[in-house]
Design a protein around this motif. Structure first.
Motif, short mmCIF file in Angstrom:
data_model
loop_
_atom_site.label_atom_id
_atom_site.label_comp_id
_atom_site.label_asym_id
_atom_site.label_seq_id
_atom_site.Cartn_x
_atom_site.Cartn_y
_atom_site.Cartn_z
N LYS A 1 0.81 -1.23 -0.10
CA LYS A 1 -0.01 -0.19 -0.14
C LYS A 1 0.96 1.41 0.10
O LYS A 1 1.84 1.30 0.66
CB LYS A 1 -0.77 -0.03 1.24
CG LYS A 1 -2.07 -0.80 1.09
CD LYS A 1 -2.94 -0.95 2.36
CE LYS A 1 -2.48 -1.99 3.39
NZ LYS A 1 -3.27 -2.05 4.75
N GLY B 1 0.71 5.59 0.20
CA GLY B 1 -0.14 6.71 0.41
C GLY B 1 0.64 8.08 0.39
O GLY B 1 1.89 7.94 0.78
N LEU C 1 -4.12 11.23 5.32
CA LEU C 1 -3.97 10.43 4.13
C LEU C 1 -4.63 11.18 3.01
O LEU C 1 -5.81 11.24 2.93
CB LEU C 1 -4.61 9.11 4.07
CG LEU C 1 -4.39 8.11 3.08
CD1 LEU C 1 -2.80 7.66 2.70
CD2 LEU C 1 -5.29 6.59 3.33
N GLU D 1 -3.98 10.40 -0.71
CA GLU D 1 -4.35 9.76 -2.02
C GLU D 1 -3.56 8.42 -1.60
O GLU D 1 -2.51 8.42 -0.84
CB GLU D 1 -3.46 10.53 -2.79
CG GLU D 1 -3.91 10.46 -4.33
CD GLU D 1 -3.25 11.09 -5.17
OE1 GLU D 1 -2.86 12.26 -4.96
OE2 GLU D 1 -2.66 10.55 -6.00
N SER D 2 -4.27 7.35 -1.94
CA SER D 2 -3.57 6.03 -1.79
C SER D 2 -3.68 5.22 -2.97
O SER D 2 -4.58 5.54 -3.82
CB SER D 2 -4.22 5.37 -0.63
OG SER D 2 -5.46 4.97 -0.86
N ARG D 3 -2.55 4.25 -3.14
CA ARG D 3 -2.63 3.42 -4.34
C ARG D 3 -2.05 2.15 -3.84
O ARG D 3 -1.76 2.01 -2.50
CB ARG D 3 -1.37 3.86 -5.21
CG ARG D 3 -1.97 5.00 -6.14
CD ARG D 3 -0.90 5.71 -7.03
NE ARG D 3 -1.40 7.06 -7.01
CZ ARG D 3 -0.95 8.02 -7.77
NH1 ARG D 3 0.12 7.73 -8.30
NH2 ARG D 3 -1.52 9.07 -7.82
N LYS D 4 -2.17 1.21 -4.65
CA LYS D 4 -1.64 -0.11 -4.40
C LYS D 4 -0.71 -0.85 -5.62
O LYS D 4 -1.13 -0.46 -6.65
CB LYS D 4 -2.81 -1.35 -4.23
CG LYS D 4 -3.52 -1.16 -2.81
CD LYS D 4 -4.50 -2.27 -2.57
CE LYS D 4 -5.27 -1.89 -1.19
NZ LYS D 4 -6.72 -2.91 -1.26
N ASP E 1 -4.93 1.79 7.39
CA ASP E 1 -3.82 2.90 6.91
C ASP E 1 -2.77 3.16 7.93
O ASP E 1 -1.77 4.00 7.46
CB ASP E 1 -4.41 4.14 6.59
CG ASP E 1 -5.55 4.08 5.33
OD1 ASP E 1 -5.18 3.19 4.45
OD2 ASP E 1 -6.84 4.36 5.31
N VAL F 1 0.90 2.92 6.49
CA VAL F 1 1.11 3.84 5.61
C VAL F 1 1.49 5.15 6.28
O VAL F 1 2.49 5.82 6.07
CB VAL F 1 0.12 3.84 4.67
CG1 VAL F 1 0.24 5.25 3.64
CG2 VAL F 1 0.07 2.81 3.66
#
Ligand SMILES: [Zn+2]
Length: 307
Positions: free
Chosen positions: A14, A16, A24, A26-29, A294, A297
């Protein structure tokens, strides 16, 4: 100021984008390449560069499942992500992205996040336990993250709770994690099913998971319920040990298994209360994580801010 937090999991990492106060944005994987270090590093650097296209990034923090040396910054051992063994990951990523990169044990990062901007805000002495596939843990003592002499501290999941118990992923026998974790819950269920031919757990198609066992428990199956009560008892013993040893103000519990909220936590609190000093228990709250999923992250990004 903007920071990137990366939380490396066994299958997915993960990522972020976090602001100065730990929010947080913005988040991505991205997939975790567990067996190939160069793909692993290029996946991480690609996601960092992607964030850099739209914003200035001031630092990167990486939460790693394993033991990271605070002296050499090398990851000494990472049982589930073998390509990271004996690797200075922060150095490899920094060489590619040309900004400051710090790394830390993932549960320690999660503890730091809960302490700074989650359930533990305002405390000075707290523990963070995260029940996923394994049992991660981190300690905040005297208002700072406790990592021990070499950076390996806080591995409460690998303290022995039964000398003749189940074999653990770390190679030891009877670690707390072999019972109090998603994997431990499945093994406890499998053991109890042998004694309970009428349990609805036998009707489950496909592999058992802690989520499925919980669903069966909620539908009234006594064997499935007993699995969570017993797991909660062991988690309660663990909390009582932490409370008596450290006189904590708070124990924050997070992780995917906590979807099984009440059934587990009621048993945990009951056992913790009965096995610790009444005065010490009175001063310690046992609460659910505010930042899961989260926390890792956010904590990694905050360590990039603060170290
Ligand atoms: Zn272990």
């Amino acid at each position: 100021m903007r920071y990137i937090g990366l939380d490396i999991g066994g299958t997915t990492t993960k990522a972020g984008l976090i602001n100065e106060t730990g929010q947080l944005l913005e988040s991505r994987k991205v997939p975790t390449a567990t067996d190939d270090l160069s793909s692993f590093v290029s996946n991480l650097t690609a996601v960092v560069r992607d964030f850099q296209k739209s914003t200035r990034v001031d630092g990167v923090g990486v939460g790693v499942p394993g033991l990271r040396s605070s002296k050499t910054h090398i990851i000494e051992t990472s049982p589930n992500i073998r390509c990271l063994n004996n690797v200075n990951l922060e150095g490899l990523v920094a060489d590619q992205v040309h900004i400051r990169v710090v790394s830390e044990n993932d549960a320690n990062a999660g503890a730091y996040a809960e302490f700074l901007c989650g359930a533990g805000t305002g405390t000075r002495h707290m523990a963070y336990l995260t029940l996923g596939t394994g049992l991660g843990s981190g300690l905040i003592l005297n208002g700072s993250l406790f990592i021990g002499a070499s950076g390996y501290g806080g591995e409460f999941g690998h303290t022995t709770i039964n000398p003749n118990g189940r074999v653990c992923s770390c190679g030891n026998r009877g670690c707390l994690e072999t019972i109090v974790s998603g994997t431990g819950i499945v093994r406890t269920a499998q053991e109890k099913m042998k004694e309970a031919p009428g349990s609805r757990l036998h009707e489950v198609e496909g592999p058992l998971t802690s989520e499925i066992i919980y669903e069966v428990a909620v539908r009234g199956d006594e064997t499935a319920q007993a699995v969570f009560v017993e797991t909660g008892e062991y988690l309660g013993i663990a909390c009582a040990n932490l409370i008596n040893l450290l006189n904590l103000e708070m124990i924050v519990i997070g992780g995917g298994v906590l979807a099984s909220g009440d059934l587990l936590l009621r048993s945990t609190k009951y056992t913790a209360a009965s096995r610790s000093f009444a005065s010490s228990y009175r001063d310690c709250q046992i609460v659910q994580s505010k930042l899961w999923p989260d926390a890792g992250v956010i904590g990694a990004a905050m360590l990039a801010r603060d170290r």
